[in-house]
Design a protein around this motif. Structure first.
Motif, PDB file in Angstrom:
ATOM      1  N   CYS A  90       0.861  -1.180   0.000  1.00 18.95           N
ATOM      2  CA  CYS A  90       0.000   0.000   0.000  1.00 18.95           C
ATOM      3  C   CYS A  90       0.896   1.228   0.000  1.00 18.95           C
ATOM      4  O   CYS A  90       2.119   1.114   0.120  1.00 18.95           O
ATOM      5  N   ASP A  91       0.309   2.410  -0.137  1.00 14.28           N
ATOM      6  CA  ASP A  91       1.147   3.598  -0.162  1.00 14.28           C
ATOM      7  C   ASP A  91       1.667   3.901   1.247  1.00 14.28           C
ATOM      8  O   ASP A  91       1.042   3.530   2.248  1.00 14.28           O
ATOM      9  N   PRO A  92       2.827   4.549   1.368  1.00 11.54           N
ATOM     10  CA  PRO A  92       3.484   4.749   2.670  1.00 11.54           C
ATOM     11  C   PRO A  92       2.632   5.498   3.693  1.00 11.54           C
ATOM     12  O   PRO A  92       2.649   5.143   4.880  1.00 11.54           O
ATOM     13  N   ASP A  93       1.901   6.504   3.278  1.00 11.68           N
ATOM     14  CA  ASP A  93       1.075   7.261   4.223  1.00 11.68           C
ATOM     15  C   ASP A  93      -0.003   6.382   4.841  1.00 11.68           C
ATOM     16  O   ASP A  93      -0.275   6.462   6.041  1.00 11.68           O
ATOM     17  N   GLN A  94      -0.597   5.540   4.007  1.00  9.94           N
ATOM     18  CA  GLN A  94      -1.631   4.650   4.526  1.00  9.94           C
ATOM     19  C   GLN A  94      -1.033   3.593   5.445  1.00  9.94           C
ATOM     20  O   GLN A  94      -1.628   3.212   6.453  1.00  9.94           O
ATOM     21  N   GLN A  95       0.159   3.140   5.120  1.00  4.21           N
ATOM     22  CA  GLN A  95       0.857   2.169   5.964  1.00  4.21           C
ATOM     23  C   GLN A  95       1.088   2.749   7.357  1.00  4.21           C
ATOM     24  O   GLN A  95       0.787   2.099   8.370  1.00  4.21           O
ATOM     25  N   ILE A  96       1.597   3.981   7.430  1.00  3.84           N
ATOM     26  CA  ILE A  96       1.834   4.628   8.719  1.00  3.84           C
ATOM     27  C   ILE A  96       0.516   4.838   9.454  1.00  3.84           C
ATOM     28  O   ILE A  96       0.424   4.599  10.674  1.00  3.84           O
ATOM     29  N   PHE A  97      -0.511   5.266   8.750  1.00  6.83           N
ATOM     30  CA  PHE A  97      -1.814   5.503   9.376  1.00  6.83           C
ATOM     31  C   PHE A  97      -2.352   4.229  10.020  1.00  6.83           C
ATOM     32  O   PHE A  97      -2.848   4.247  11.152  1.00  6.83           O
ATOM     33  N   ARG A  98      -2.246   3.119   9.324  1.00  6.16           N
ATOM     34  CA  ARG A  98      -2.751   1.854   9.865  1.00  6.16           C
ATOM     35  C   ARG A  98      -1.978   1.444  11.122  1.00  6.16           C
ATOM     36  O   ARG A  98      -2.568   0.930  12.077  1.00  6.16           O
ATOM     37  N   LEU A  99      -0.672   1.677  11.115  1.00  5.81           N
ATOM     38  CA  LEU A  99       0.122   1.331  12.289  1.00  5.81           C
ATOM     39  C   LEU A  99      -0.219   2.242  13.466  1.00  5.81           C
ATOM     40  O   LEU A  99      -0.241   1.799  14.618  1.00  5.81           O
TER      41      LEU A  99
END
Length: 208
Positions: free
Chosen positions: A130-139
């Motif tokens: 997935c895109d990096p921003d979404q990855q950070i958001f999910r974490l």
């Protein structure tokens, strides 16, 4: 058929693996094996206690995974020590499971699949991205702050490299339905006898 499912931390490996399970695959989660089988082993617990001390254990004697994770992700040598202890046990467990039912279709979640050069154990590898921003958001939604999320991500092979190495890529920045459509399409290509529902087009190393 054995599928090795990997991807970036927080990209949705487990979500994708559950969708494969829905299509008739047997799902095996390496992280779950660590939690439920390896870190509950008296032998492993004793080794961890001898190395890290009692402070990484809860009052009931169970390994406090949050405290242990904080220790090992802050110190590279400690992470490598723990991986050296845990990973061979996990490998033995999933190899035993697969050998017990070799005719089954397996979807095996392994976060460090490429980092540990395990790709040759599978017929195909699948990277969930997935895109990096979404990855950070999910974490962050899981309770990790941005700094800790970045720390965890940095311990893995870069996502772009995993995408290059994988046979197939599932892009998980869209809706749940879009991810499921990609899984359906991949299953229809790799395991047509499961008769999946029509889904999005997917090609090796690319999602279109």
């Amino acid at each position: 058929m054995n599928l090795g499912i990997t991807g970036g931390f927080g990209c949705g490996k487990s979500t994708a693996a559950k969708l494969f399970e829905k299509k008739g695959f047997r799902r095996l989660d390496a992280d779950a094996l660590v939690r439920e089988r390896v870190l509950t082993s008296p032998e492993i617990c004793e080794a961890i206690r001898a190395h890290f001390g009692q402070e990484v254990f809860a009052a009931d004697g169970v390994v406090n995974r949050k405290v242990l994770a904080a220790r090992v992700f802050a110190e590279e040598n400690e992470l490598r020590w723990l991986e050296g202890l845990v990973h061979p046990r996990v490998f033995d467990l999933w190899q035993t499971a697969l050998a017990a039912d070799p005719a089954a279709y397996w979807a095996v979640e392994i976060p460090l699949l490429f980092e540990r050069n395990l790709e040759n154990w599978f017929d195909f590898t699948v990277c969930v991205a997935c895109d990096p921003d979404q990855q950070i958001f999910r974490l962050e939604q899981r309770g990790l702050n941005r700094a800790l999320a970045g720390q965890r991500i940095s311990k893995q092979l870069p996502l772009a490299r995993k995408i290059e190495l994988a046979d197939f890529v599932l892009w998980n920045s869209g809706s749940a339905e879009f991810l499921e459509a990609q899984v359906n399409r991949l299953v229809s290509v790799l395991a047509p006898t499961t008769a999946p529902a029509p889904g999005a087009e997917l090609s090796p190393r690319n999602q279109t």
